[in-house]
Structure formats: structure tokens, C-alpha cells
Design an enzyme around this catalytic site. Structure first.
Site, PDB file in Angstrom:
ATOM      1  N   HIS A  41      54.680  29.619  72.018  1.00  0.00           N
ATOM      2  CA  HIS A  41      53.866  28.747  71.169  1.00  0.00           C
ATOM      3  C   HIS A  41      53.956  29.323  69.757  1.00  0.00           C
ATOM      4  O   HIS A  41      53.383  30.371  69.472  1.00  0.00           O
ATOM      5  CB  HIS A  41      52.419  28.737  71.676  1.00  0.00           C
ATOM      6  CG  HIS A  41      51.528  27.830  70.909  1.00  0.00           C
ATOM      7  ND1 HIS A  41      50.340  28.244  70.347  1.00  0.00           N
ATOM      8  CD2 HIS A  41      51.651  26.518  70.601  1.00  0.00           C
ATOM      9  CE1 HIS A  41      49.762  27.217  69.743  1.00  0.00           C
ATOM     10  NE2 HIS A  41      50.540  26.165  69.873  1.00  0.00           N
ATOM     11  N   ASP A  97      46.558  27.324  67.416  1.00  0.00           N
ATOM     12  CA  ASP A  97      45.804  26.085  67.575  1.00  0.00           C
ATOM     13  C   ASP A  97      44.334  26.349  67.264  1.00  0.00           C
ATOM     14  O   ASP A  97      43.729  27.263  67.827  1.00  0.00           O
ATOM     15  CB  ASP A  97      45.914  25.562  69.011  1.00  0.00           C
ATOM     16  CG  ASP A  97      47.257  24.946  69.304  1.00  0.00           C
ATOM     17  OD1 ASP A  97      47.972  24.579  68.348  1.00  0.00           O
ATOM     18  OD2 ASP A  97      47.600  24.829  70.493  1.00  0.00           O
ATOM     19  N   HIS A 149      42.884  19.143  67.657  1.00  0.00           N
ATOM     20  CA  HIS A 149      43.114  20.489  67.127  1.00  0.00           C
ATOM     21  C   HIS A 149      44.132  20.451  66.000  1.00  0.00           C
ATOM     22  O   HIS A 149      44.924  19.527  65.889  1.00  0.00           O
ATOM     23  CB  HIS A 149      43.570  21.452  68.226  1.00  0.00           C
ATOM     24  CG  HIS A 149      44.960  21.209  68.758  1.00  0.00           C
ATOM     25  ND1 HIS A 149      45.240  20.244  69.698  1.00  0.00           N
ATOM     26  CD2 HIS A 149      46.136  21.806  68.483  1.00  0.00           C
ATOM     27  CE1 HIS A 149      46.531  20.270  69.992  1.00  0.00           C
ATOM     28  NE2 HIS A 149      47.117  21.202  69.262  1.00  0.00           N
ATOM     29  N   HIS A 206      47.359  22.409  64.580  1.00  0.00           N
ATOM     30  CA  HIS A 206      48.424  23.358  64.913  1.00  0.00           C
ATOM     31  C   HIS A 206      48.943  23.922  63.590  1.00  0.00           C
ATOM     32  O   HIS A 206      49.432  23.181  62.744  1.00  0.00           O
ATOM     33  CB  HIS A 206      49.539  22.629  65.680  1.00  0.00           C
ATOM     34  CG  HIS A 206      50.722  23.486  65.984  1.00  0.00           C
ATOM     35  ND1 HIS A 206      50.798  24.301  67.098  1.00  0.00           N
ATOM     36  CD2 HIS A 206      51.882  23.668  65.316  1.00  0.00           C
ATOM     37  CE1 HIS A 206      51.959  24.927  67.100  1.00  0.00           C
ATOM     38  NE2 HIS A 206      52.642  24.565  66.031  1.00  0.00           N
TER      39      HIS A 206
HETATM   40 ZN   LIG Z   1      49.891  24.308  68.958  1.00  0.00          ZN
END
Ligand SMILES: [Zn+2]
Length: 242
Positions: A81, A85, A164, A166
Site C-alpha cells: 500500500h 489512508d 477516506h 489516500h
Molecule cells: Zn490507500
């Protein structure tokens, strides 16, 4: 840190250093040309974190969620990832983490439905993804740290399922992805205590202490080999599938 040992052909290196042909999918900038982390940036939200404002949702790196999608969603990012987030209600104002210039509005860097990229000093770029609506800012416009550049949204487009932000920190050529934690001045220890999803990191039981904390995570190189193709993963892949 295998991602940091990348040999580059001399021509590509020259192009990267001179800025010639440094498009979005150009050669990665040499690490020596990218500013090292020095807590030089701020958080993308104003005000205090909390259940009604914003919280850290998923860390950067070798998360269990990224591991499960290492060959699909994250297959081109070495299986990790590549951003942070932040859980936040749709419409929360998103702020530039540092002074810079708007490089992209809804550019080709994913994280739909809308995104913004800001170029910063030191050949760094920040990406703000899953924004609710298109940012009113224009490419080339200067922004200052803390300036609102958009509003947070939802990767699913519902404002209920997964609202959310990112946030990614990249080299300006968009080939290298860095853990934002040491670049952003914040009380990460406290922020890491409360989160709503994906807090865990995938274990490699042959090296169970590797990449298990928010600040010990590998950089990633676009298109590089998977960093987490584990023989003894924990938790195991769903269905035991490979
Ligand atoms: Zn993310």
C-alpha cells in the site's frame, strides 16, 4: 531495501537529471536527487483527529490488505500500500502538506474518482486521492502548506462505504513511493493507536519482525518485483490461494 538498489541506464539517468522527457512514467529519479525525510511536511487535515473528524485508517507499506491484493491492485507497486489512508467524512477539506505547485488535477495517477498532485521542493510530489469532486485549482498554480486543495471523498463513491483520503509521497517522476511518516511532522504514535481498518501488517513467518511497524516499511518502485511474495504468510491468503 532492494527497491533502493536500482541500476539505471545512463541515458535514462541523464534525462531524469536534466528534466528532459520526465513524463509521468519516466525513469525514476536517483535517490540522491530526492530530498530525504526531515519532517518537512504537515498533515493533510486541520484540527484534531477523532471519530467525527479524521483518523489514520491504513498505514503505508506491507499491510494485510495490500498483501491480499499484491498481484492485482498493488501488483505494480511491489505489493504494498503505497500511501497512507486517512478516514474522514466526505467533504472534509484536504490541505496541501507543503508549499508547492499543482502538477495534476485528475491526472493519470489513479485513486479515483478525483485526485490532485502537488510538486514540492526536493523532487518530491504528494498525491491526494479519492477526492469527492474535481479540485477547483489549476495546474501550475502555487499553493502553500495548509491551503485547501480539495475535499475528501470515498473510493467507492458512496460516502458511506469507505470514505477516506489516500495520500502518497512520490518522487517527481512518479516512479518511487516513500513512507510518508518520517516526512510529515505529526504525533504518529498517538495517531496509530486509533484507526478503523487495515491496521495490521502481513507477516512473513520466516522473518516475522520485518516491516511490522508504521515507520519500518519499505520504499517501492513502480513495476519492481513483489516485496511480499511470502512462502509462509500470516494471515494466510484467503482460501490458501496463491
Ligand atoms: Zn490507500
Amino acid at each position: 531495501m532492494s527497491a533502493r538498489r536500482v541500476l539505471m541506464p545512463p541515458l535514462a539517468l541523464t534525462a531524469a537529471l536534466t528534466g528532459a522527457a520526465v513524463a509521468h512514467y519516466a525513469a525514476p529519479l536517483p535517490l540522491s536527487a530526492v530530498a530525504p525525510p526531515a519532517a518537512q511536511f504537515g498533515l493533510p487535515f486541520a484540527g484534531a483527529p477523532g471519530p467525527d473528524t479524521w483518523m489514520l485508517g491504513q498505514g503505508y507499506g506491507n499491510t494485510t490488505g495490500a498483501y491480499r491484493q499484491r498481484r492485482s491492485t498493488y501488483g505494480n507497486l511491489q505489493g504494498i500500500h503505497a500511501g497512507l489512508d486517512f478516514s474522514a467524512p466526505c467533504g472534509t477539506p484536504v490541505r496541501a502538506i507543503g508549499d508547492g505547485v499543482i502538477a495534476e488535477v485528475d491526472g493519470p495517477h489513479g485513486s479515483p474518482p478525483h485526485n490532485v498532485v502537488v510538486n514540492h521542493a526536493g523532487n518530491l510530489a504528494s498525491l491526494y486521492g479519492h477526492l469527492r469532486v474535481r479540485s477547483p485549482l489549476r495546474v501550475g498554480q502555487r499553493v502553500t502548506r495548509g491551503q485547501v486543495i480539495g475535499e475528501s471523498g470515498d473510493s467507492q463513491g458512496t460516502c458511506v462505504s469507505a470514505p477516506h483520503l489516500h495520500l502518497e509521497l512520490r518522487d517527481r517522476a512518479h516512479q518511487r513511493f516513500f513512507n510518508p511518516l518520517p516526512y510529515i511532522r505529526a504525533d504518529w504514535n498517538s495517531l496509530a493507536l486509533a484507526g478503523s481498518f487495515g491496521r495490521g501488517y502481513e507477516y512473513d513467518l520466516t522473518r516475522p519482525r520485518r516491516w511490522q511497524t508504521p515507520d519500518d516499511q519499505p520504499a517501492a518502485l513502480r513495476g519492481g518485483p513483489l516485496l511480499n511474495e511470502y512462502r509462509q504468510p500470516w494471515p494466510p491468503a484467503a482460501g490458501g490461494a496463491r
